[in-house]
Design a protein around this motif. Structure first.
Motif, PDB file in Angstrom:
ATOM      1  N   GLY A   1      12.534   5.538   9.239  1.00 16.14           N
ATOM      2  CA  GLY A   1      12.256   5.023   7.448  1.00 16.14           C
ATOM      3  C   GLY A   1      11.411   4.126   7.519  1.00 16.14           C
ATOM      4  N   ASP A   2      11.201   3.502   8.042  1.00 17.23           N
ATOM      5  CA  ASP A   2      10.216   2.474   8.126  1.00 17.23           C
ATOM      6  C   ASP A   2       9.781   2.888   9.195  1.00 17.23           C
ATOM      7  OD1 ASP A   2      11.259   0.024   6.776  1.00 17.23           O
ATOM      8  OD2 ASP A   2      13.558   1.402   7.692  1.00 17.23           O
ATOM      9  N   ALA A   3       8.066   2.487   9.377  1.00 18.07           N
ATOM     10  CA  ALA A   3       6.993   2.895   9.884  1.00 18.07           C
ATOM     11  C   ALA A   3       5.540   1.326  10.147  1.00 18.07           C
ATOM     12  CB  ALA A   3       6.293   3.962  10.037  1.00 18.07           C
ATOM     13  N   ILE A   4       5.554   1.969  11.344  1.00 20.41           N
ATOM     14  CA  ILE A   4       3.857   1.289  11.400  1.00 20.41           C
ATOM     15  C   ILE A   4       2.545   2.327  11.078  1.00 20.41           C
ATOM     16  CG2 ILE A   4       2.123  -0.043  12.716  1.00 20.41           C
ATOM     17  CD1 ILE A   4       5.104  -1.912  13.691  1.00 20.41           C
ATOM     18  N   VAL A   5       2.445   2.423  10.410  1.00 18.54           N
ATOM     19  CA  VAL A   5       1.204   3.495  10.051  1.00 18.54           C
ATOM     20  C   VAL A   5      -0.396   3.011  10.009  1.00 18.54           C
ATOM     21  CG1 VAL A   5       0.495   5.409   8.709  1.00 18.54           C
ATOM     22  CG2 VAL A   5       2.666   4.468   8.582  1.00 18.54           C
ATOM     23  N   ALA A   6      -1.319   3.719  11.206  1.00 17.00           N
ATOM     24  CA  ALA A   6      -2.711   3.622  11.424  1.00 17.00           C
ATOM     25  C   ALA A   6      -3.654   4.627  11.389  1.00 17.00           C
ATOM     26  CB  ALA A   6      -2.045   2.999  12.979  1.00 17.00           C
ATOM     27  N   ASP A   7      -4.409   4.396  11.204  1.00 17.87           N
ATOM     28  CA  ASP A   7      -6.053   4.524  11.243  1.00 17.87           C
ATOM     29  C   ASP A   7      -5.569   5.424  13.077  1.00 17.87           C
ATOM     30  OD1 ASP A   7      -8.838   5.368  12.531  1.00 17.87           O
ATOM     31  OD2 ASP A   7      -8.841   5.283  10.982  1.00 17.87           O
TER      32      ASP A   7
ATOM     33  N   ALA B   1      -4.163  -0.305   0.439  1.00 18.30           N
ATOM     34  CA  ALA B   1      -5.224  -0.985   0.799  1.00 18.30           C
ATOM     35  C   ALA B   1      -5.588  -0.008   2.254  1.00 18.30           C
ATOM     36  CB  ALA B   1      -4.588  -2.280   1.603  1.00 18.30           C
ATOM     37  N   MET B   2      -5.096   0.885   3.046  1.00 15.62           N
ATOM     38  CA  MET B   2      -5.192   1.873   3.756  1.00 15.62           C
ATOM     39  C   MET B   2      -6.244   3.057   3.379  1.00 15.62           C
ATOM     40  SD  MET B   2      -1.783   2.556   6.579  1.00 15.62           S
ATOM     41  CE  MET B   2      -2.781   2.674   7.486  1.00 15.62           C
ATOM     42  N   ALA B   3      -5.492   3.257   1.689  1.00 18.02           N
ATOM     43  CA  ALA B   3      -6.589   4.727   1.093  1.00 18.02           C
ATOM     44  C   ALA B   3      -8.754   3.919   1.293  1.00 18.02           C
ATOM     45  CB  ALA B   3      -6.096   4.518  -0.116  1.00 18.02           C
ATOM     46  N   SER B   4      -8.274   2.403   1.140  1.00 13.07           N
ATOM     47  CA  SER B   4     -10.041   1.866   0.425  1.00 13.07           C
ATOM     48  C   SER B   4     -10.167   1.655   2.335  1.00 13.07           C
ATOM     49  CB  SER B   4      -9.849   0.598  -0.050  1.00 13.07           C
ATOM     50  OG  SER B   4      -8.587  -0.318   0.572  1.00 13.07           O
ATOM     51  N   GLY B   5      -9.630   1.621   3.499  1.00 16.72           N
ATOM     52  CA  GLY B   5     -10.619   1.729   4.012  1.00 16.72           C
ATOM     53  C   GLY B   5     -10.719   0.290   4.982  1.00 16.72           C
ATOM     54  N   SER B   6     -10.153  -1.123   3.633  1.00 16.52           N
ATOM     55  CA  SER B   6      -9.841  -2.152   3.839  1.00 16.52           C
ATOM     56  C   SER B   6      -9.155  -2.570   4.996  1.00 16.52           C
ATOM     57  CB  SER B   6      -9.560  -2.852   3.298  1.00 16.52           C
ATOM     58  OG  SER B   6      -8.518  -2.763   2.638  1.00 16.52           O
ATOM     59  N   LEU B   7      -7.996  -2.011   6.033  1.00 17.60           N
ATOM     60  CA  LEU B   7      -6.913  -1.846   6.291  1.00 17.60           C
ATOM     61  C   LEU B   7      -6.701  -1.014   7.450  1.00 17.60           C
ATOM     62  CD1 LEU B   7      -4.345  -4.350   6.851  1.00 17.60           C
ATOM     63  CD2 LEU B   7      -3.048  -2.390   5.653  1.00 17.60           C
ATOM     64  N   PRO B   8      -6.706  -1.096   8.809  1.00 16.49           N
ATOM     65  CA  PRO B   8      -6.246  -0.041   9.740  1.00 16.49           C
ATOM     66  C   PRO B   8      -4.432   0.272  10.428  1.00 16.49           C
ATOM     67  CG  PRO B   8      -7.096  -2.152  10.729  1.00 16.49           C
ATOM     68  CD  PRO B   8      -7.600  -2.683   8.999  1.00 16.49           C
ATOM     69  N   VAL B   9      -4.094  -0.535   9.849  1.00 14.01           N
ATOM     70  CA  VAL B   9      -2.890  -0.637  10.562  1.00 14.01           C
ATOM     71  C   VAL B   9      -1.280  -1.547   8.735  1.00 14.01           C
ATOM     72  CG1 VAL B   9      -1.283  -1.458  12.233  1.00 14.01           C
ATOM     73  CG2 VAL B   9      -3.269  -1.160  12.552  1.00 14.01           C
ATOM     74  N   GLY B  10      -1.037  -0.463   8.673  1.00 17.25           N
ATOM     75  CA  GLY B  10       0.476  -1.034   8.048  1.00 17.25           C
ATOM     76  C   GLY B  10       1.751  -0.906   8.324  1.00 17.25           C
ATOM     77  N   VAL B  11       2.410  -2.289   7.741  1.00 16.98           N
ATOM     78  CA  VAL B  11       3.861  -1.978   8.577  1.00 16.98           C
ATOM     79  C   VAL B  11       4.264  -1.574   6.883  1.00 16.98           C
ATOM     80  CG1 VAL B  11       6.035  -2.196   9.509  1.00 16.98           C
ATOM     81  CG2 VAL B  11       3.277  -3.237  10.122  1.00 16.98           C
TER      82      VAL B  11
ATOM     83  N   MET C   1      -1.843  11.192   2.427  1.00 14.41           N
ATOM     84  CA  MET C   1      -3.651  11.448   2.252  1.00 14.41           C
ATOM     85  C   MET C   1      -4.603  12.277   2.680  1.00 14.41           C
ATOM     86  SD  MET C   1      -3.994   7.094   1.782  1.00 14.41           S
ATOM     87  CE  MET C   1      -2.689   5.909   1.207  1.00 14.41           C
ATOM     88  N   PRO C   2      -5.608  12.919   1.814  1.00 13.73           N
ATOM     89  CA  PRO C   2      -6.638  13.446   1.750  1.00 13.73           C
ATOM     90  C   PRO C   2      -7.744  12.824   3.469  1.00 13.73           C
ATOM     91  CG  PRO C   2      -6.995  13.061  -0.133  1.00 13.73           C
ATOM     92  CD  PRO C   2      -6.059  12.418   0.332  1.00 13.73           C
ATOM     93  N   GLY C   3      -7.333  13.977   3.970  1.00 11.14           N
ATOM     94  CA  GLY C   3      -8.735  13.588   5.783  1.00 11.14           C
ATOM     95  C   GLY C   3      -7.360  13.280   6.387  1.00 11.14           C
ATOM     96  N   ASP C   4      -6.578  13.629   6.752  1.00 14.86           N
ATOM     97  CA  ASP C   4      -5.759  13.003   7.975  1.00 14.86           C
ATOM     98  C   ASP C   4      -5.990  12.494   8.818  1.00 14.86           C
ATOM     99  OD1 ASP C   4      -3.321  13.650   9.729  1.00 14.86           O
ATOM    100  OD2 ASP C   4      -4.265  15.720  10.271  1.00 14.86           O
ATOM    101  N   LYS C   5      -6.255  11.066   7.911  1.00  7.51           N
ATOM    102  CA  LYS C   5      -6.534   9.805   8.982  1.00  7.51           C
ATOM    103  C   LYS C   5      -5.803   9.305   9.117  1.00  7.51           C
ATOM    104  CE  LYS C   5     -10.196   9.002   5.073  1.00  7.51           C
ATOM    105  NZ  LYS C   5     -11.022   8.352   4.317  1.00  7.51           N
TER     106      LYS C   5
END
Length: 334
Positions: free
Chosen positions: A116-122, A175-185, A197-201
């Motif tokens: 349930g807690d995760a580090i998500v990235a491009d 922040a990740m959707a805007s493209g300004s953040l490649p990695v988020g926790v 999110m659209p695009g399966d990014k």
């Protein structure tokens, strides 16, 4: 006046006198004890949400008011200022607080994060090693911070290898959707929002499933509140157990209730709930046993405190036995 009316008058006067002497207890509802508890939107707190929606605390002479926070790091200070009686925190928050002098104690483990807690990235970032030199968004002194620190350590990195960006867990998706953040926790429901999110990014690079038992959600009170309101605390724990039992006997109805709090459908709520493990009473005692296992506060505490101390977030490693009070779990288990 007839003898009957005299008897009626005497009875009326007698009742009035008794009411004066003994109060109106037979005609007044029993006053409920009250607790104000700080929490966040999190699938692992489902049993409490169910107990709140169905008023399961009332059977235990308790009224609970849940106060929701966007930033879980604000809950301990609200407890310190007596704005809250207690809070739902993660154990790393308790370790950090006790190391800095707070008198907060865990009375009950609630759940283990199991993805349930995760580090998500491009998707261009395929491993934790790829975080080097990248911007990583997370909330300092929070479960996200701790999960990130542990992931970096086991992969031979430190916080000096990344470019940290301070933001709340709820701020990560935007922040990740805007493209300004490649990695988020962050944590659910934010994780699912990012992955959908659209695009399966985006994808999950590391999660609490990779460190089972390391992130434990706990019910916490200051030791002064424990001394003043032990019956209320026990009643809240009984409400949790009643809520958990309802979840097991009425899974669809419970998922609908929890989904309303999470802001998602019942099916989506079930998906998020699969990322946590709510701890039944029979297993709660394991957390208080001295062990190196991460299911023990001693075992997970050692990992947590070492990371926090190495990162300069606490001055010294505390005695983990001072971070909890096992009396309530022991009493309920008898």
């Amino acid at each position: 006046m007839t003898p009957l009316s005299l008897r009626s008058l005497h009875k009326t006067l007698l009742c009035a006198s008794l009411a004066t002497v003994f109060g109106v207890l037979p005609f007044t509802a029993h006053a409920l004890e009250k607790l104000k508890i700080g929490t966040v939107v999190w699938a692992g707190y489902g049993p409490f949400y169910v107990a709140d929606a169905l008023d399961l605390y009332k059977a235990h002479d308790l009224q609970v008011e849940l106060q929701f926070f966007n930033d879980p790091a604000l809950i301990p200070s609200a407890m310190l200022g007596s704005a809250l009686d207690g809070g739902m925190l993660t154990y790393d928050q308790v370790v950090g607080g006790v190391a800095k002098g707070l008198k907060h104690k865990v009375v009950m483990p609630i759940d283990f994060s199991n993805g349930g807690d995760a580090i998500v990235a491009d998707k261009s970032i395929t491993s934790v090693a790829d975080f080097k030199g990248r911007k990583v968004g997370f909330n300092p002194l929070s479960p996200s911070d701790f999960l990130l620190a542990y992931a970096l350590k086991v992969n031979g990195l430190t916080d000096k290898d990344i470019s940290p960006i301070n933001m709340t867990p709820e701020g990560i998706p935007g922040a990740m959707a805007s493209g300004s953040l490649p990695v988020g926790v962050t944590y659910e429901p934010n994780v699912s929002q990012i992955l959908g999110m659209p695009g399966d990014k985006f994808h999950v690079v590391y999660s609490s499933k990779d460190a089972p038992g390391l992130i434990t959600d706990v019910l916490v009170f200051d030791e002064q509140v424990i001394a003043r309101k032990p019956a209320a605390i026990k009643a809240m724990m009984q409400g949790y157990l009643d809520g958990l039992a309802y979840m097991q006997s009425h899974p669809d109805e419970a998922a609908a209730i929890i989904g309303k709090v999470l802001g998602v459908s019942a099916e989506e709520a079930k998906e998020q709930m699969s990322g946590v493990y709510n701890i039944p009473l029979a297993e709660m005692g394991n957390n208080f046993v001295q062990s190196e296992q991460t299911s023990s506060f001693f075992g997970s505490g050692a990992v947590i405190a070492t990371l926090l101390k190495d990162n300069g977030q606490i001055p010294a490693i505390p005695d983990f036995a001072t971070t909890f009070d096992a009396q309530f779990v022991e009493a309920l288990a008898q």
